[in-house]
Design an enzyme around this catalytic site. Structure first.
Site, PDB file in Angstrom:
ATOM      1  N   THR A   1      62.296  40.674 -39.639  1.00 16.01           N
ATOM      2  CA  THR A   1      62.376  39.638 -40.666  1.00 16.01           C
ATOM      3  C   THR A   1      62.316  38.277 -39.994  1.00 16.01           C
ATOM      4  O   THR A   1      62.879  38.082 -38.909  1.00 16.01           O
ATOM      5  CB  THR A   1      63.664  39.693 -41.522  1.00 16.01           C
ATOM      6  OG1 THR A   1      63.742  38.501 -42.301  1.00 16.01           O
ATOM      7  CG2 THR A   1      64.930  39.816 -40.716  1.00 16.01           C
ATOM      8  N   ILE A   2      61.643  37.349 -40.660  1.00 13.62           N
ATOM      9  CA  ILE A   2      61.650  35.974 -40.125  1.00 13.62           C
ATOM     10  C   ILE A   2      63.046  35.381 -40.268  1.00 13.62           C
ATOM     11  O   ILE A   2      63.384  34.433 -39.581  1.00 13.62           O
ATOM     12  CB  ILE A   2      60.619  35.065 -40.836  1.00 13.62           C
ATOM     13  CG1 ILE A   2      60.930  34.906 -42.325  1.00 13.62           C
ATOM     14  CG2 ILE A   2      59.198  35.571 -40.617  1.00 13.62           C
ATOM     15  CD1 ILE A   2      60.172  33.760 -42.988  1.00 13.62           C
ATOM     16  N   ASP A   3      63.876  35.948 -41.168  1.00 14.86           N
ATOM     17  CA  ASP A   3      65.187  35.344 -41.469  1.00 14.86           C
ATOM     18  C   ASP A   3      66.219  35.561 -40.365  1.00 14.86           C
ATOM     19  O   ASP A   3      67.234  34.868 -40.333  1.00 14.86           O
ATOM     20  CB  ASP A   3      65.750  35.935 -42.770  1.00 14.86           C
ATOM     21  CG  ASP A   3      64.792  35.810 -43.942  1.00 14.86           C
ATOM     22  OD1 ASP A   3      63.964  34.888 -43.929  1.00 14.86           O
ATOM     23  OD2 ASP A   3      64.873  36.644 -44.856  1.00 14.86           O
TER      24      ASP A   3
ATOM     25  N   LEU B   1      53.913  29.920 -45.399  1.00 19.79           N
ATOM     26  CA  LEU B   1      53.220  29.569 -44.139  1.00 19.79           C
ATOM     27  C   LEU B   1      54.050  30.041 -42.948  1.00 19.79           C
ATOM     28  O   LEU B   1      53.513  30.359 -41.889  1.00 19.79           O
ATOM     29  CB  LEU B   1      53.013  28.054 -44.055  1.00 19.79           C
ATOM     30  CG  LEU B   1      52.016  27.471 -45.069  1.00 19.79           C
ATOM     31  CD1 LEU B   1      52.118  25.956 -45.108  1.00 19.79           C
ATOM     32  CD2 LEU B   1      50.596  27.904 -44.700  1.00 19.79           C
ATOM     33  N   GLN B   2      55.382  30.099 -43.145  1.00 20.14           N
ATOM     34  CA  GLN B   2      56.267  30.529 -42.051  1.00 20.14           C
ATOM     35  C   GLN B   2      56.083  32.006 -41.703  1.00 20.14           C
ATOM     36  O   GLN B   2      56.516  32.463 -40.659  1.00 20.14           O
ATOM     37  CB  GLN B   2      57.733  30.293 -42.445  1.00 20.14           C
ATOM     38  CG  GLN B   2      58.084  28.832 -42.554  1.00 20.14           C
ATOM     39  CD  GLN B   2      59.326  28.612 -43.419  1.00 20.14           C
ATOM     40  OE1 GLN B   2      60.426  28.493 -42.907  1.00 20.14           O
ATOM     41  NE2 GLN B   2      59.165  28.570 -44.721  1.00 20.14           N
TER      42      GLN B   2
ATOM     43  N   GLY C   1      66.575  45.700 -46.731  1.00 18.48           N
ATOM     44  CA  GLY C   1      66.250  46.572 -47.868  1.00 18.48           C
ATOM     45  C   GLY C   1      65.597  47.861 -47.405  1.00 18.48           C
ATOM     46  O   GLY C   1      66.048  48.965 -47.745  1.00 18.48           O
TER      47      GLY C   1
ATOM     48  N   GLY D   1      62.987  46.515 -55.323  1.00 20.18           N
ATOM     49  CA  GLY D   1      64.406  46.865 -55.239  1.00 20.18           C
ATOM     50  C   GLY D   1      64.623  48.317 -54.817  1.00 20.18           C
ATOM     51  O   GLY D   1      63.747  48.927 -54.205  1.00 20.18           O
TER      52      GLY D   1
HETATM   53  O1  F6P Z   1      62.873  37.728 -46.118  1.00 18.42           O
HETATM   54  C1  F6P Z   1      61.755  36.985 -45.781  1.00 18.42           C
HETATM   55  C2  F6P Z   1      61.468  35.947 -46.846  1.00 18.42           C
HETATM   56  O2  F6P Z   1      60.331  35.212 -46.455  1.00 18.42           O
HETATM   57  C3  F6P Z   1      62.634  35.023 -47.165  1.00 18.42           C
HETATM   58  O3  F6P Z   1      62.805  34.026 -46.192  1.00 18.42           O
HETATM   59  C4  F6P Z   1      62.229  34.514 -48.517  1.00 18.42           C
HETATM   60  O4  F6P Z   1      63.369  34.108 -49.277  1.00 18.42           O
HETATM   61  C5  F6P Z   1      61.596  35.722 -49.148  1.00 18.42           C
HETATM   62  O5  F6P Z   1      61.188  36.570 -48.082  1.00 18.42           O
HETATM   63  C6  F6P Z   1      60.422  35.404 -50.014  1.00 18.42           C
HETATM   64  O6  F6P Z   1      60.037  36.584 -50.634  1.00 18.42           O
HETATM   65  P1  F6P Z   1      58.665  36.747 -51.411  1.00 18.42           P
HETATM   66  O7  F6P Z   1      57.553  36.856 -50.385  1.00 18.42           O
HETATM   67  O8  F6P Z   1      58.851  38.000 -52.173  1.00 18.42           O
HETATM   68  O9  F6P Z   1      58.477  35.529 -52.267  1.00 18.42           O
END
Ligand code: F6P
Length: 360
Positions: A138-140, A285-286, A117, A78
């Site tokens: 970010t993958i998002d 895996l993504q 972040g 955080g």
């Molecule tokens: O932001 C990338 C991401 O893979 C999100 O798609 C997913 O919700 C999150 O990170 C998972 O985070 P962590 O690796 O901390 O479990």
């Protein structure tokens, strides 16, 4: 104006394929312009102690273009400004220590590669006098100000391949397969992979779904003679009037962990359709494996542009893709927001016109 001689580079937040490609591009471009690069380990933590960083020369980045992960390490915590850290000089407020060490290490500027972040923290450091350029990752694909982040294309390619594989087993067993993909509170991965994989239902956070509408569509397929179906659900999707499914709530040090909506939907869809239903969570895996050629190119362009901005002293900016150009945007315009799928986005409308249901 004193010339830029030495820059720091860090990667923060969840890893994404292409991070190493950015590092490589920054290092090569910087060294070719007479600028040394210091690699900082584990995001801004690399600025807490001298032994958490190392010089990175072009020979150190040879061969990393195609590697997933990050050679610098990363952390996903955080807001560090609230915290006090134990250092070799005693307990210190995190932000103060980072700024102090930035100067002690003789750095002229910082490249921060990360998601919202990391970039928001970078913006805070900028406001406190650290010359910084951000690179969105970010993958998002949920960062405001850039059409794509690197990592997204690789995640979509992996998810599409997974859906292709699930199609054949779904068809063989006349089953419904639910595929849960990542993406946090944005439905980009689900939408793109769902369309590319030929899903019958795509459930995204931007459109709260009605399970009866989803299963009506799946039952209709059965009537036509398509005895199997694929449902792609984003981890942040939730039912109308309901809430997001969490693995873990947010804490002082970590953001919330989403996930589990596929497992929740599975018995409900089986019950309402009277069909065998299975759930697959693609999870991390993504984020793994080699970046696609698209992501390698985007990451390389971002890295080169970041060094160009540093040499021009355009600090407090973020590199961005505004097709066909790589541009810069003020960090303050991009951080602290989430880029979600707009309701008039053409891919969403095309998917609807193909008969894919979003459960609304
Ligand atoms: O932001 C990338 C991401 O893979 C999100 O798609 C997913 O919700 C999150 O990170 C998972 O985070 P962590 O690796 O901390 O479990």
């Amino acid at each position: 104006m004193t010339p830029i001689k030495r820059i720091g580079i860090l990667t923060g937040g969840g890893d994404a394929p292409g991070l190493n490609a950015v590092i490589r591009a920054v290092v090569k471009t910087a060294w070719n312009n007479g600028i040394g690069v210091v690699g900082l380990e584990d995001s801004y933590d690399g600025l807490l102690e001298f032994d958490r960083s190392r010089i990175i020369a072009p020979r150190d980045v040879t061969g990393i273009l195609r590697l997933g992960g990050t050679i610098l390490g990363t952390i996903n915590t955080g807001n560090p400004f609230d915290s006090v850290v134990q250092t070799s000089d005693g307990p210190r407020p995190y932000g103060e220590r980072v700024i102090d060490m930035f100067h002690k290490m003789g750095l002229d500027a910082l490249v921060a590669i990360g998601g919202d972040g990391t970039l928001a923290i970078g913006h805070q450091f900028c406001l406190r006098g650290i010359p910084l350029v951000g690179v969105p990752k970010t993958i998002d694909n949920d960062i405001v100000g850039t059409t794509n982040t690197f990592g997204f294309d690789t995640a979509v390619a992996f998810a599409t391949d997974a859906i292709d594989r699930l199609h054949t087993t779904a068809e063989a067993h006349h089953r419904i397969m639910i595929v849960e993909v990542m993406g946090r509170h944005a439905g980009w991965i689900a939408l793109y992979a769902g369309v590319a994989g030929g899903a019958d239902a795509i459930l995204i956070p931007e459109i709260p779904f009605d399970i009866d509408i989803v299963t009506d569509r799946l039952r209709a397929r059965d009537k036509w003679g398509a005895k199997f179906s694929i449902v792609v659900v984003a981890e942040g999707a939730y039912p109308k009037g309901g809430t997001v499914t969490l693995q873990e709530a947010a804490s002082k040090t970590h953001v919330e962990r989403l996930g589990g909506i596929g497992a929740q939907l599975c018995p409900a869809i089986a019950e309402l359709t009277k069909k065998e239903t299975r759930n697959v969570v693609l999870g991390h895996l993504q984020r793994g494996g080699a970046p696609t050629s698209f992501d390698r190119v985007l990451a390389t362009r971002f890295g080169g542009k970041a060094v160009e901005l540093i040499m021009q002293r355009q600090f407090g900016t973020m590199v961005a893709w505004d097709p066909p150009d790589i541009i810069s945007r003020p960090l303050e315009e991009c951080v602290g927001k989430t880029k979600t799928v707009p309701m008039d986005f053409d891919l969403l409308l095309t998917a609807r016109s193909l008969g894919i249901t979003f459960g609304d």
